[in-house]
Design an enzyme around this catalytic site. Structure first.
Site, PDB file in Angstrom:
ATOM      1  NE  ARG A 107      -3.855   0.652   1.957  1.00  0.00           N
ATOM      2  CZ  ARG A 107      -5.065   0.755   2.496  1.00  0.00           C
ATOM      3  NH1 ARG A 107      -5.259   1.501   3.569  1.00  0.00           N
ATOM      4  NH2 ARG A 107      -6.080   0.109   1.982  1.00  0.00           N
ATOM      5  CG  HIS A 134      -8.509   0.250  -2.650  1.00  0.00           C
ATOM      6  ND1 HIS A 134      -7.718  -0.849  -2.365  1.00  0.00           N
ATOM      7  CD2 HIS A 134      -9.141   0.563  -1.487  1.00  0.00           C
ATOM      8  CE1 HIS A 134      -7.863  -1.165  -1.081  1.00  0.00           C
ATOM      9  NE2 HIS A 134      -8.720  -0.338  -0.541  1.00  0.00           N
ATOM     10  CD  GLN A 137     -13.083  -1.933  -0.417  1.00  0.00           C
ATOM     11  OE1 GLN A 137     -12.290  -1.799   0.486  1.00  0.00           O
ATOM     12  NE2 GLN A 137     -14.251  -2.550  -0.257  1.00  0.00           N
ATOM     13  CG  ASP A 225     -14.329   6.171  -0.513  1.00  0.00           C
ATOM     14  OD1 ASP A 225     -14.251   5.979   0.722  1.00  0.00           O
ATOM     15  OD2 ASP A 225     -13.367   6.010  -1.278  1.00  0.00           O
ATOM     16  CB  CYS A 266     -14.238   0.907   0.449  1.00  0.00           C
ATOM     17  SG  CYS A 266     -13.537   2.556   0.640  1.00  0.00           S
ATOM     18  NE  ARG A 294     -10.177  -5.176   0.640  1.00  0.00           N
ATOM     19  CZ  ARG A 294      -9.430  -4.153   1.105  1.00  0.00           C
ATOM     20  NH1 ARG A 294     -10.024  -3.141   1.724  1.00  0.00           N
ATOM     21  NH2 ARG A 294      -8.114  -4.129   0.924  1.00  0.00           N
TER      22      ARG A 294
HETATM   23  N1   CP Z   1     -11.167  -0.026   2.647  1.00  0.00           N
HETATM   24  C1   CP Z   1      -9.897  -0.077   3.068  1.00  0.00           C
HETATM   25  O1   CP Z   1      -8.976  -0.245   2.276  1.00  0.00           O
HETATM   26  O2   CP Z   1      -9.736   0.003   4.423  1.00  0.00           O
HETATM   27  P1   CP Z   1      -8.349   0.262   5.161  1.00  0.00           P
HETATM   28  O3   CP Z   1      -7.839   1.616   4.730  1.00  0.00           O
HETATM   29  O4   CP Z   1      -8.686   0.206   6.620  1.00  0.00           O
HETATM   30  O5   CP Z   1      -7.391  -0.821   4.755  1.00  0.00           O
END
Ligand code: CP
Length: 308
Positions: A107, A134, A137, A225, A266, A294
């Site tokens: 990430r 992403h 997700q 979001d 998400c 997830r």
């Molecule tokens: N939706 C998501 O990626 O959550 P986090 O940022 O907590 O990993």
């Protein structure tokens, strides 16, 4: 090398196989006695590096748990604690990590970091979020829609608010899974033309509609979001809130969608900002299944990457 970098870079047949396998693995866990280990341990003897240059709850925990459920081991690394955060190049980091681990999930902020990691790693690399996309997700989101309502192909998805990195992967998924997407938000926050262009090139109908109530009419799925993403400057918070307030998902907006429409987010959510608690905790919402999925979707992604 099978990297999972983005939904539009992955063959639609492979994406479908991953969603289907995720569903089977989820069901297999539901069918076994609580606390029992998975029957199959495809990651036994494998080490997975989970690198975070940004905060995370769901991605971090779901990848970590997913690897362990499949018999593997993880090493959770913070970018700032590694030499990566102190000047060692991405390429050199990728070469070194490849000598230790079997799979890398990262990430990061800049998409170029992800692509350089993938270019120089001798092991598969998974995109755990960048400022642009992403994909993990949205694999979970497609899985969640389909487990509640059947095939997502041909359905109308409405994205509300900011055309951000999660919206971008939804547009990629529209093209690859064959659904239509309406974006409703202020013009300043439209998704990038590249993402819209990809979905349209695959035959998906992509609509930009400034009026949120018109946009949501007859929707099968409404998605919200956060209004201020991790990569947005906090100084822009008030301006963004003012721009985005008309796009809040509340009961009146959801009433425009089909009666059996689903609501997704998400997470993390900012209750009473982009979505009201009435919707988050209401009958349309599948956000907890979405968060759980997830885990299952990423297990399938890791198996695909490793061919196990
Ligand atoms: N939706 C998501 O990626 O959550 P986090 O940022 O907590 O990993």
């Amino acid at each position: 090398m099978k990297h999972f970098l983005d939904i539009h870079k992955t063959d639609p047949a492979d994406l479908r196989a991953m969603i289907d396998q995720a569903g089977r693995m989820k069901q297999a866990r539901l069918d076994r006695p609580k606390g029992a280990a998975d029957d199959t341990q495809p990651l036994a003897g494998r080490m997975v590096a989970l690198i975070f240059e940004k905060p995370s709850t769901r991605t971090r925990v779901s990848f970590d748990v997913g690897v362990r459920q499949m018999g593997g081991e993880t090493m959770v690394l913070s970018g700032s604690d590694m030499q990566l955060g102190h000047g060692e190049t991405i390429a050199d980091t990728a070469r070194v990590l490849s000598r230790y681990v079997d799979l890398i999930m990262i990430r990061t902020f800049d998409e170029a970091v992800l692509t350089e990691m993938a270019e120089y790693a001798d092991v598969p690399v998974i995109n755990g979020l960048t400022d642009r996309t992403h994909p993990c997700q949205i694999m979970a989101d497609v899985m969640t829609y389909e487990e509640h309502r059947g095939p997502i192909s041909g359905k109308k998805v409405v994205w509300t608010g900011d055309g951000n990195n999660v919206c971008a992967s939804f547009l990629h998924a529209a093209g690859q899974f064959g659904f239509d997407l309406t974006f409703t938000g202020p013009a300043q926050l439209d998704p990038e033309a590249d993402f819209v262009g990809f979905a349209r090139s695959k035959g998906s109908s992509i609509t930009i509609e400034r009026d949120a109530h018109k946009a949501v009419r007859d929707a099968d799925l409404v998605v919200a979001d956060t209004w201020v993403s991790m990569h947005d400057a906090q100084s822009a918070r008030e301006r963004r809130h003012n721009m985005l307030r008309p796009y809040q998902v509340n009961a009146a907006l959801m009433a425009q969608a089909k009666p059996d429409a689903l609501f997704m987010h998400c997470l993390p959510a900012h209750r009473e900002e982009e979505v009201t608690s009435q919707v988050m905790d209401g009958p349309h919402s599948v956000i907890w299944d979405e968060a759980e999925n997830r885990l299952h979707a990423q297990k399938a992604i890791m198996r695909w990457c490793l061919g196990v």
